[in-house]
Motif scaffolding. Structure first.
Motif, PDB file in Angstrom:
ATOM      1  N   ALA A  98     -61.427   9.165  70.043  1.00  0.00           N
ATOM      2  CA  ALA A  98     -61.922   8.878  71.390  1.00  0.00           C
ATOM      3  C   ALA A  98     -60.790   8.545  72.352  1.00  0.00           C
ATOM      4  CB  ALA A  98     -62.919   7.720  71.325  1.00  0.00           C
ATOM      5  N   ASP A  99     -59.643   8.138  71.810  1.00  0.00           N
ATOM      6  CA  ASP A  99     -58.498   7.792  72.650  1.00  0.00           C
ATOM      7  C   ASP A  99     -57.635   9.003  73.007  1.00  0.00           C
ATOM      8  OD1 ASP A  99     -57.483   8.286  70.142  1.00  0.00           O
ATOM      9  OD2 ASP A  99     -56.346   6.419  69.981  1.00  0.00           O
ATOM     10  N   GLY A 100     -58.088  10.201  72.595  1.00  0.00           N
ATOM     11  CA  GLY A 100     -57.360  11.415  72.930  1.00  0.00           C
ATOM     12  C   GLY A 100     -56.194  11.717  72.013  1.00  0.00           C
TER      13      GLY A 100
ATOM     14  N   CYS B 103     -46.222   5.284  79.920  1.00  0.00           N
ATOM     15  CA  CYS B 103     -47.190   4.944  78.862  1.00  0.00           C
ATOM     16  C   CYS B 103     -47.049   3.473  78.479  1.00  0.00           C
ATOM     17  CB  CYS B 103     -46.945   5.820  77.633  1.00  0.00           C
ATOM     18  SG  CYS B 103     -48.019   5.417  76.232  1.00  0.00           S
TER      19      CYS B 103
ATOM     20  N   LYS C  30     -49.027  15.256  81.174  1.00  0.00           N
ATOM     21  CA  LYS C  30     -48.730  13.836  81.040  1.00  0.00           C
ATOM     22  C   LYS C  30     -47.402  13.464  81.695  1.00  0.00           C
ATOM     23  CE  LYS C  30     -52.369  12.915  78.510  1.00  0.00           C
ATOM     24  NZ  LYS C  30     -52.277  12.528  77.102  1.00  0.00           N
TER      25      LYS C  30
ATOM     26  N   GLY D  87     -52.911  16.196  73.567  1.00  0.00           N
ATOM     27  CA  GLY D  87     -54.331  15.914  73.373  1.00  0.00           C
ATOM     28  C   GLY D  87     -55.278  17.089  73.345  1.00  0.00           C
TER      29      GLY D  87
ATOM     30  N   ARG E   1     -50.141   7.873  81.358  1.00  0.00           N
ATOM     31  CA  ARG E   1     -50.413   8.279  82.741  1.00  0.00           C
ATOM     32  C   ARG E   1     -50.342   9.792  82.884  1.00  0.00           C
ATOM     33  NH1 ARG E   1     -47.377   9.075  87.376  1.00  0.00           N
ATOM     34  NH2 ARG E   1     -45.423   8.559  86.304  1.00  0.00           N
ATOM     35  N   GLU E   2     -51.299  10.340  83.621  1.00  0.00           N
ATOM     36  CA  GLU E   2     -51.299  11.772  83.896  1.00  0.00           C
ATOM     37  C   GLU E   2     -50.500  12.049  85.164  1.00  0.00           C
ATOM     38  OE1 GLU E   2     -54.991  13.772  83.907  1.00  0.00           O
ATOM     39  OE2 GLU E   2     -55.470  13.295  81.813  1.00  0.00           O
TER      40      GLU E   2
ATOM     41  N   ARG F 261     -52.968  17.769  86.792  1.00  0.00           N
ATOM     42  CA  ARG F 261     -54.235  18.180  86.197  1.00  0.00           C
ATOM     43  C   ARG F 261     -54.089  19.581  85.626  1.00  0.00           C
ATOM     44  NH1 ARG F 261     -60.170  18.207  89.210  1.00  0.00           N
ATOM     45  NH2 ARG F 261     -61.408  18.797  87.372  1.00  0.00           N
TER      46      ARG F 261
ATOM     47  N   GLY G  91     -52.078   9.002  74.297  1.00  0.00           N
ATOM     48  CA  GLY G  91     -53.428   9.509  74.467  1.00  0.00           C
ATOM     49  C   GLY G  91     -53.931   9.323  75.889  1.00  0.00           C
ATOM     50  N   LYS G  92     -55.128   8.814  76.006  1.00  0.00           N
ATOM     51  CA  LYS G  92     -55.730   8.597  77.326  1.00  0.00           C
ATOM     52  C   LYS G  92     -55.077   7.423  78.064  1.00  0.00           C
ATOM     53  CE  LYS G  92     -60.203  10.629  76.156  1.00  0.00           C
ATOM     54  NZ  LYS G  92     -61.660  10.427  76.023  1.00  0.00           N
ATOM     55  N   ALA G  93     -54.338   6.592  77.328  1.00  0.00           N
ATOM     56  CA  ALA G  93     -53.665   5.460  77.971  1.00  0.00           C
ATOM     57  C   ALA G  93     -52.429   5.920  78.747  1.00  0.00           C
ATOM     58  CB  ALA G  93     -53.264   4.422  76.915  1.00  0.00           C
TER      59      ALA G  93
END
Length: 272
Positions: A163-165, A215, A138, A146, A116-117, A120, A112-114
């Motif tokens: 909320a964590d994607g 991740c 990701k 997500g 690393r991207e 963009r 999820g949001k944790a």
């Protein structure tokens, strides 16, 4: 002939042609009409109308037709309907309902949001579309993207984005139909037996350091869970732990030591 007379003639011809073909189609429909077995409608009426296709047919109507007219089609193929619907279909068709094991969706990712991207993404908010652009934004190319395609595909409103994607499964609403699994381009949604005790919430086959860099919640393939499982239900396949729910169930496992030993928490309760 004047313009007005020409226009009237064209209208008359068009009406005549339309009436002729209408009569021909009506006669053809009457000649080739086949009365549907009323039992098909009765069977369709007891189905949940999710049109999920988990039965292997193109919707509830097609399954109802098949189970009534084909003696080889089982009455327990409606996954969302579970045992209750299987019993009703069996009673209507005079077939044996057999056994039906309830199934639930499980998310094979804790990134999820944790996670690393790596880039963009500003395109269409759809997982399949995002994956077309270098495999998604990701750093982990195995995990959830997500964008909620699975949520929109669920015919039973059993999924939502947390909320964590990551997708959140409502286990009470989930029927295990598999629509989310078929929709996810990453293969992140897994359908498991409701009796499953544990599952690895990760799909990364990257080696430990690379997986952890992409991740923090990834499976490292370290084998701690496998070595601590007293029943041999866990194997390491390509740097990824895999749990066999059938072995867990057969062993009647209650201690779930694999959950406590995982250093990243990649192994979770299968049905949370």
């Amino acid at each position: 002939m004047s313009t007005t007379e020409t226009a009237i003639l064209i209208v008359v011809v068009l009406v005549g042609v339309g009436a002729f073909f209408g009569i021909v189609l009506a006669l053809a429909d009457r000649k080739f009409y086949m009365q549907q077995n009323p039992l098909i409608a009765e069977v369709e009426d007891v189905l949940p109308k999710g049109q999920c296709g988990a039965c292997g047919f193109a919707g509830c109507a097609k399954y109802a037709e098949a189970v009534v007219e084909n003696p080889d089609v089982a009455p327990n193929l409606c996954v969302p309907g579970k045992a209750a619907v299987a019993a009703k279909v069996a009673a209507l068709t005079g077939k044996d309902a057999g056994s039906v094991e309830e199934r639930k969706a499980h998310v094979l990712c804790r990134g999820g949001k944790a996670a690393r991207e790596a880039a963009r993404y500003e395109g269409v908010a759809d997982c399949a579309a995002a994956k077309l652009v270098s495999g998604g934004p990701k750093a982990c190319k195995y995990g959830c993207l997500g964008f909620g395609s699975c949520v929109r595909a669920c015919p039973f409103d059993a999924l939502s984005m947390g909320a964590d994607g990551l997708p959140v499964v409502d286990v009470l609403a989930c029927t295990g139909c598999g629509k989310c699994q078929a929709t996810c381009p990453q293969g992140v949604m897994q359908i498991l037996p409701a009796s499953a005790l544990a599952a690895v919430s990760c799909r990364s086959h990257a080696k430990g350091p690379a997986a952890r860099k992409a991740c923090p919640n990834a499976c490292l393939g370290c084998g701690l869970c496998m070595r601590n499982c007293p029943h041999g239900a866990i194997k390491i396949d390509g740097c990824l732990a895999v749990v066999d729910p059938a072995v867990c169930k057969a062993a009647g496992c209650t201690e779930k030591t694999c959950l406590a030993k995982c250093p990243t928490g990649a192994i979770r309760e299968a049905v949370e």
